[in-house]
Design an enzyme around this catalytic site. Sequence first.
Site, PDB file in Angstrom:
ATOM      1  N   TRP A 127      17.485  -0.060 -59.267  1.00 44.79           N
ATOM      2  CA  TRP A 127      16.976   1.308 -59.420  1.00 44.79           C
ATOM      3  C   TRP A 127      18.086   2.308 -59.125  1.00 44.79           C
ATOM      4  O   TRP A 127      18.295   3.265 -59.891  1.00 44.79           O
ATOM      5  CB  TRP A 127      15.797   1.533 -58.475  1.00 44.79           C
ATOM      6  CG  TRP A 127      15.013   2.797 -58.726  1.00 44.79           C
ATOM      7  CD1 TRP A 127      13.790   2.904 -59.328  1.00 44.79           C
ATOM      8  CD2 TRP A 127      15.398   4.143 -58.377  1.00 44.79           C
ATOM      9  NE1 TRP A 127      13.392   4.229 -59.374  1.00 44.79           N
ATOM     10  CE2 TRP A 127      14.366   5.009 -58.799  1.00 44.79           C
ATOM     11  CE3 TRP A 127      16.514   4.697 -57.761  1.00 44.79           C
ATOM     12  CZ2 TRP A 127      14.409   6.391 -58.616  1.00 44.79           C
ATOM     13  CZ3 TRP A 127      16.573   6.083 -57.581  1.00 44.79           C
ATOM     14  CH2 TRP A 127      15.522   6.908 -58.007  1.00 44.79           C
ATOM     15  N   CYS A 169      10.166  -0.672 -62.904  1.00 46.79           N
ATOM     16  CA  CYS A 169      10.262  -0.655 -61.448  1.00 46.79           C
ATOM     17  C   CYS A 169       8.978  -1.257 -60.889  1.00 46.79           C
ATOM     18  O   CYS A 169       7.886  -1.050 -61.439  1.00 46.79           O
ATOM     19  CB  CYS A 169      10.442   0.778 -60.961  1.00 46.79           C
ATOM     20  SG  CYS A 169      10.130   1.013 -59.195  1.00 46.79           S
ATOM     21  N   GLY A 170       9.089  -1.996 -59.793  1.00 42.68           N
ATOM     22  CA  GLY A 170       7.933  -2.672 -59.225  1.00 42.68           C
ATOM     23  C   GLY A 170       6.814  -1.764 -58.792  1.00 42.68           C
ATOM     24  O   GLY A 170       5.709  -2.229 -58.493  1.00 42.68           O
ATOM     25  N   HIS A 171       7.071  -0.454 -58.759  1.00 40.29           N
ATOM     26  CA  HIS A 171       6.036   0.485 -58.326  1.00 40.29           C
ATOM     27  C   HIS A 171       5.634   1.441 -59.451  1.00 40.29           C
ATOM     28  O   HIS A 171       5.106   2.522 -59.207  1.00 40.29           O
ATOM     29  CB  HIS A 171       6.513   1.232 -57.084  1.00 40.29           C
ATOM     30  CG  HIS A 171       6.785   0.297 -55.947  1.00 40.29           C
ATOM     31  ND1 HIS A 171       8.060  -0.116 -55.635  1.00 40.29           N
ATOM     32  CD2 HIS A 171       5.950  -0.348 -55.100  1.00 40.29           C
ATOM     33  CE1 HIS A 171       7.991  -0.963 -54.623  1.00 40.29           C
ATOM     34  NE2 HIS A 171       6.734  -1.121 -54.280  1.00 40.29           N
ATOM     35  N   ARG A 227      11.259 -13.178 -57.147  1.00 37.17           N
ATOM     36  CA  ARG A 227      10.297 -12.093 -56.916  1.00 37.17           C
ATOM     37  C   ARG A 227       9.133 -12.227 -57.895  1.00 37.17           C
ATOM     38  O   ARG A 227       9.330 -12.551 -59.067  1.00 37.17           O
ATOM     39  CB  ARG A 227      10.990 -10.745 -57.118  1.00 37.17           C
ATOM     40  CG  ARG A 227      10.018  -9.566 -57.227  1.00 37.17           C
ATOM     41  CD  ARG A 227      10.756  -8.259 -57.350  1.00 37.17           C
ATOM     42  NE  ARG A 227      10.059  -7.321 -58.225  1.00 37.17           N
ATOM     43  CZ  ARG A 227      10.486  -6.099 -58.521  1.00 37.17           C
ATOM     44  NH1 ARG A 227      11.612  -5.662 -57.999  1.00 37.17           N
ATOM     45  NH2 ARG A 227       9.804  -5.315 -59.340  1.00 37.17           N
ATOM     46  N   SER A 263       9.372  -0.472 -49.189  1.00 37.10           N
ATOM     47  CA  SER A 263       9.699   0.473 -50.250  1.00 37.10           C
ATOM     48  C   SER A 263       9.530   1.943 -49.875  1.00 37.10           C
ATOM     49  O   SER A 263       8.530   2.327 -49.258  1.00 37.10           O
ATOM     50  CB  SER A 263       8.835   0.184 -51.471  1.00 37.10           C
ATOM     51  OG  SER A 263       9.117   1.102 -52.506  1.00 37.10           O
ATOM     52  N   PRO A 264      10.480   2.791 -50.281  1.00 34.17           N
ATOM     53  CA  PRO A 264      10.306   4.238 -50.154  1.00 34.17           C
ATOM     54  C   PRO A 264       9.328   4.783 -51.193  1.00 34.17           C
ATOM     55  O   PRO A 264       8.986   5.968 -51.155  1.00 34.17           O
ATOM     56  CB  PRO A 264      11.721   4.784 -50.379  1.00 34.17           C
ATOM     57  CG  PRO A 264      12.365   3.774 -51.256  1.00 34.17           C
ATOM     58  CD  PRO A 264      11.801   2.447 -50.836  1.00 34.17           C
TER      59      PRO A 264
END
Length: 576
Positions: A106, A213-215, A250, A439-440
Amino acid sequence: MAASFSVPSMIMEEEGRFEAEVAEVQAWWNSERFKLTRRPYTAKDVVSLRGSLRQSYASNDLAKKLWRTLKTHQANGTASRTFGALDPVQVTMMAKHLDTIYVSGWQCSSTHTSTNEPGPDLADYPYDTVPNKVEHLFFAQQYHDRKQREARMSMSREERAKTPYIDYLKPIIADGDTGFGGTTATVKLCKLFVERGAAGVHIEDQSSVTKKCGHMAGKVLVAVSEHINRLVAARLQFDVMGVETILVARTDAVAATLIQTNVDKRDHQFILGATNPNLRGKSLAGALAEAMAAGKTGAELQALEDQWISMAQLKTFSECVTDAIMNTNATENEKRRKLDEWMNHSSYEKCISNEQGREIAEKLGLKNLFWDWDLPRTREGFYRFKGSVMAAIVRGWAFAPHADLIWMETSSPDLVECTTFAKGMKSIHPETMLAYNLSPSFNWDASGMSDKQMEEFIPRIARLGFCWQFITLAGFHADALVVDTFARDYARRGMLAYVERIQREERNNGVDTLAHQKWSGANYYDRYLKTVQGGISSTAAMGKGVTEEQFKESWTREGAVNLGEEGNVVVAKSRM
């Protein structure tokens, strides 16, 4: 009659060297390091793919160091905590306090791609982007290690005893995204990582075509078998290079809503199907195609899809069977018996196929059960997937023999999820190490945790087995925070803002960039100049006149300078 073939001695020597190397690889695989690793290929396969010129890689030393670090944390119930480093400044500051370094895809995507074209984390940047950042940081680590050695060997023993030694060579774990394509792309990516300095690499189970992205929303998984192929490809490349690079698998199965294919039976229990028989023969993709042909667009198509999904009553096959049993006219005891029998045959660890599930359902008297996983497929052909922690566990079970750590991507810092995942993994693979993204992207203040609970979060999940924990984008956010707040203050107060916010804080906290010429290695290259020129150089960068000498003196806020009556600067007597 043809003469018998006599094998030349050169051929025999070639085979002898080959077999000796095969035996060497097999002995390496039999070591403690790989006792949990499963390979679908042989040592002979590996040696056949190697060239005759043996090479060694500095990253392998760091990979072995990383393995020792993580296994120590695992044994102690602690965790290596780190975050994503943006640049050499951050990586050298981190070295004083942390034992691993993370390189985020990222951060690279947004700040440092090979083409210098920034963008969100869609893994659409050139595949050498993250390896290039790894090399950037690894070169810096080696440079500051050399610089420190020169400085320490220029000190007396007494001075060295008083000067803390900093281990700049902290292992780097890098973001390999989805492997960037097919098997050969993954192989070449992993080769780059080893050459550029990565001690570890993580690869995720999203589709490389639709990677997010994972989020972010809209994540599409690949089949379990396809991701295993990625992990095997990575391990094979590491074996060919003779390195012990750490491999992190992951899974994004917790929040994923789509999957590319239904080819792997381990995925079947999480694929959703339509249970409304009124939609028989009326697929979503077909309905959307008809609507588009009729000129409908945008919001109209979305409304049509939402309506279709609502009518379809999507369920997993197991949910469909369970509901059907509960809706029969049988007694409660009979319903309970059938439910128990169904759950006994279809438990998650058994990973039965849909065909097997239908056979069991028919034996339970459910012969006309309507459930169709093709009807709700998207326009792109993806199947609907019911993401969950259990889906992540099932995938973790499958990935564990091919990886060194398992990482479950989550959507919130949920201790219950962490506990469930850790217990699930340990039920089948008790020795597998786990990783966690602090995570942020989470709004930690909205998590319901108190400050004390936030402080204790890392050690609490470390005791569950999450021995590597990282804030992916802390370097990015720290950089933004410092620069934004300083720029605002500098625009208002000028040099006082710099002195108060930066220079004095560097001095008070012992940050070595206060003397930035020394930090950058001016003394180190002065040593080169003097060595070349017989021990003396009139052009040494840190010679007489360098302004950094000012930082060696004891300055006080009151005694450093004052202004005379006419406004002229008067240097304190201690400097005259």
